[in-house]
Write a protein that holds these residues in place. Sequence first.
Motif, mmCIF file in Angstrom:
data_model
loop_
_atom_site.group_PDB
_atom_site.id
_atom_site.type_symbol
_atom_site.label_atom_id
_atom_site.label_comp_id
_atom_site.label_asym_id
_atom_site.label_seq_id
_atom_site.Cartn_x
_atom_site.Cartn_y
_atom_site.Cartn_z
ATOM 1 N N ALA A 113 0.839 -1.208 0.000
ATOM 2 C CA ALA A 113 0.000 0.000 0.000
ATOM 3 C C ALA A 113 0.868 1.251 0.000
ATOM 4 O O ALA A 113 0.555 2.253 -0.655
ATOM 5 C CB ALA A 113 -0.934 -0.003 1.198
ATOM 6 N N LEU A 114 1.991 1.188 0.726
ATOM 7 C CA LEU A 114 2.902 2.319 0.766
ATOM 8 C C LEU A 114 3.612 2.486 -0.576
ATOM 9 O O LEU A 114 3.797 3.608 -1.056
ATOM 10 C CB LEU A 114 3.921 2.118 1.887
ATOM 11 C CG LEU A 114 4.910 3.259 2.138
ATOM 12 C CD1 LEU A 114 4.172 4.551 2.464
ATOM 13 C CD2 LEU A 114 5.871 2.885 3.254
ATOM 14 N N ALA A 115 3.995 1.378 -1.191
ATOM 15 C CA ALA A 115 4.658 1.442 -2.491
ATOM 16 C C ALA A 115 3.743 2.031 -3.553
ATOM 17 O O ALA A 115 4.219 2.653 -4.514
ATOM 18 C CB ALA A 115 5.131 0.057 -2.903
ATOM 19 N N ASP A 116 2.442 1.844 -3.393
ATOM 20 C CA ASP A 116 1.477 2.361 -4.360
ATOM 21 C C ASP A 116 1.094 3.809 -4.085
ATOM 22 O O ASP A 116 0.344 4.410 -4.870
ATOM 23 C CB ASP A 116 0.210 1.500 -4.340
ATOM 24 C CG ASP A 116 0.465 0.086 -4.832
ATOM 25 O OD1 ASP A 116 1.435 -0.113 -5.582
ATOM 26 O OD2 ASP A 116 -0.308 -0.825 -4.459
ATOM 27 N N SER A 117 1.582 4.373 -2.985
ATOM 28 C CA SER A 117 1.169 5.708 -2.569
ATOM 29 C C SER A 117 2.268 6.736 -2.835
ATOM 30 O O SER A 117 3.456 6.407 -2.896
ATOM 31 C CB SER A 117 0.839 5.719 -1.068
ATOM 32 O OG SER A 117 -0.167 4.765 -0.763
ATOM 33 N N SER A 118 1.842 7.982 -2.980
ATOM 34 C CA SER A 118 2.801 9.088 -3.079
ATOM 35 C C SER A 118 3.271 9.447 -1.681
ATOM 36 O O SER A 118 2.461 9.547 -0.749
ATOM 37 C CB SER A 118 2.147 10.292 -3.748
ATOM 38 O OG SER A 118 1.759 9.980 -5.073
ATOM 39 N N ILE A 119 4.574 9.640 -1.518
ATOM 40 C CA ILE A 119 5.146 9.961 -0.220
ATOM 41 C C ILE A 119 6.044 11.189 -0.363
ATOM 42 O O ILE A 119 6.564 11.456 -1.441
ATOM 43 C CB ILE A 119 5.956 8.777 0.353
ATOM 44 C CG1 ILE A 119 7.093 8.390 -0.601
ATOM 45 C CG2 ILE A 119 5.055 7.580 0.619
ATOM 46 C CD1 ILE A 119 8.005 7.303 -0.059
#
Length: 493
Positions: A113-119
Motif C-alpha cells: 500500500a505504501l509502495a502504491d502511494s505518493s510519499i
Amino acid sequence: MPVKGTPALPMTDATDLGYLLHKHPARAQSFDLPVGTAHVFYPEADTARCTVALLLEVDPVGIVRNKRFGGRDAFSLAQYVNDRPYAASSMLAVALGAVFRTAMTGRCDSRQALADSSIPLEIHVPALPCRGGARLAERLFGPLGWTVDATSEPLDPTVPEWGDSRYVDLRLTGTVRLADALHHLYVLLPVLDDAKHYWVTGDEVDKLLRAGEGWLAEHPERDQIMHRYLAHQRRYVEDATDRLVTLDGGPLPVDADADADAGAEEAPAEGDVPAAGSDAVGTRSPTLARQRAEAVVAALHEVGARSVVDLGCGEGALLRLLVADRRFTRLLGTDVAARELERAATRLRLEDASDAERERVQLVQSSLTYRDERIAGFDAAVLMEVIEHVDPPRLGALERVVFAEARPGTVVVTTPNVEYNALYPTLEEHGHRHTDHRFEWTRAELQAWAGGVAHRHGYAVTFRDVGPEDVGPRGLGSPTQMALFTRSTEAGA
C-alpha cells in the motif's frame, strides 16, 4: 545521491523507506557493477526522517578496458581524464537501475500500500552535468510534480569572472510515488548530461518506454528527452515515437519524419516542413512516417486483404501496425538484410510470442529481384518506400517477381515525391532524401511507370497523396505518393 523520506500517511515511520528500496537501514551494502562499485548506506534513519545514499565509485580504467563502453573518444586521453568519477552521469542511472531494480517495479510485498502511494521525498544530486543549465532541469522535472532547486556551480570559485560551469547542484522535493521518482531519475539524469557512457542500441528504446510509462507521452519536453536519451539516433527516436503512440495513445511529434526504412543519421528530417498542426502537447500532427504507414493499412482494409507480405520490411515499422490488427490473419516480412530482420524480430517481440502468433507472423530473407515462391499466394503485397532503393536497371526484375510471379490481388507502392523536396531547406538541389536512394520520382514519373506495369500484367492502378499537401502556387503535391494496384478479375481468371 541522497534520497530522504519523511513520515506521512500511510507512511507513519520514515524507516519504511528501507522496505520500499529493499535495502535495510542498518546495513551498508556494496554492489559490483560494470562501471565500478555502488555503495548503499543510510546516514540517518529514525521515525521522523530517513536518508538513503547511493555512492557510485567509478573505475575509469576498467571502463576503458571494457569493450562495451567504447565510444568516440576511445584511445584518447579523454577516456582516462574526465568527470566520470565525480559527476552524476548515465553511470549513476545504470547504478539506480541495478541496485534498486525491484523498487523501480513498484513491488513491496510487506508494504505494498505504501509502495502504491505518493510519499514526501527529497532528492539531492550534488554534481550533475546539465547541458542546458538550471533552467533545463526545471523544465524536465517541474512538469512531473517536483519542486526544483537547481544551482549552477561556478567554473572556479576563486575566479568568479570565469562564470558558471555546466554542472548544477540539484535538489528535488515533492510528494511522489517512490517507483516514479526512480524512473524520473533513471531517464532524466543522462538526458541532462546529453551523453551516455556506452553504445546506444535498439534496447535503449525498450528501456525508455518502460521507465517513461505513464509520464513521458504527455511531457512538454518529450521530444528533447527522447532525442537525448537515444543519443540523437533518428531510427531509434522514430521507433520510440511510434511505439509510444501505440502504448500510451499519445500524439506524435513533427520532427522525426525520416523515411521509415532509412535508419541512418544522414537522412534529412522531413519534419523540417511539418504537417499543419499545433506544437502543443496533445495536438501535434503525426509524423509523415506514421501517416504513410496508416495510409497503407487503410488501403489494405479497403481491398479486404487478410494476408499481406511486406516486401522490404526493414525493421518492421509497418509490420508492427499490421500485427496489432487482428483482421490480418497471415503476415510475412521480407528483407535482403539479415540484420534488419533481426531488428524487426526484436521490435515485434517474436521471441516471446506464442506458437500461434509465430505461425501468423513470419520473417524471411529474400531479394525483390529474384523469384521466391514464399511471397506468392497473398491477398496483398506492400512495397513501402522500397522501389527507390532499387537500381533503375533492376526495376524490370522487381516487376517480374512481384507482378508476374507472386501476383497478389493488390499491390501497394509508396515512394517519395521528388517535387516536394523543394520544401526541405536542408536538401541540396537535386539531392535525395536518403543517401541510399537510387532515384526519386515526380508524380508524372510514378504514374508512367505504374501505368505501364498495370497494363502489362492485368492490373488497374489508382494514385493517392500521403502527408501534408503543398497548396502554394507551385502545387508540389504531398511528400509521399502512393500507387494502388488491383488485379482485374479477368486477368486473375
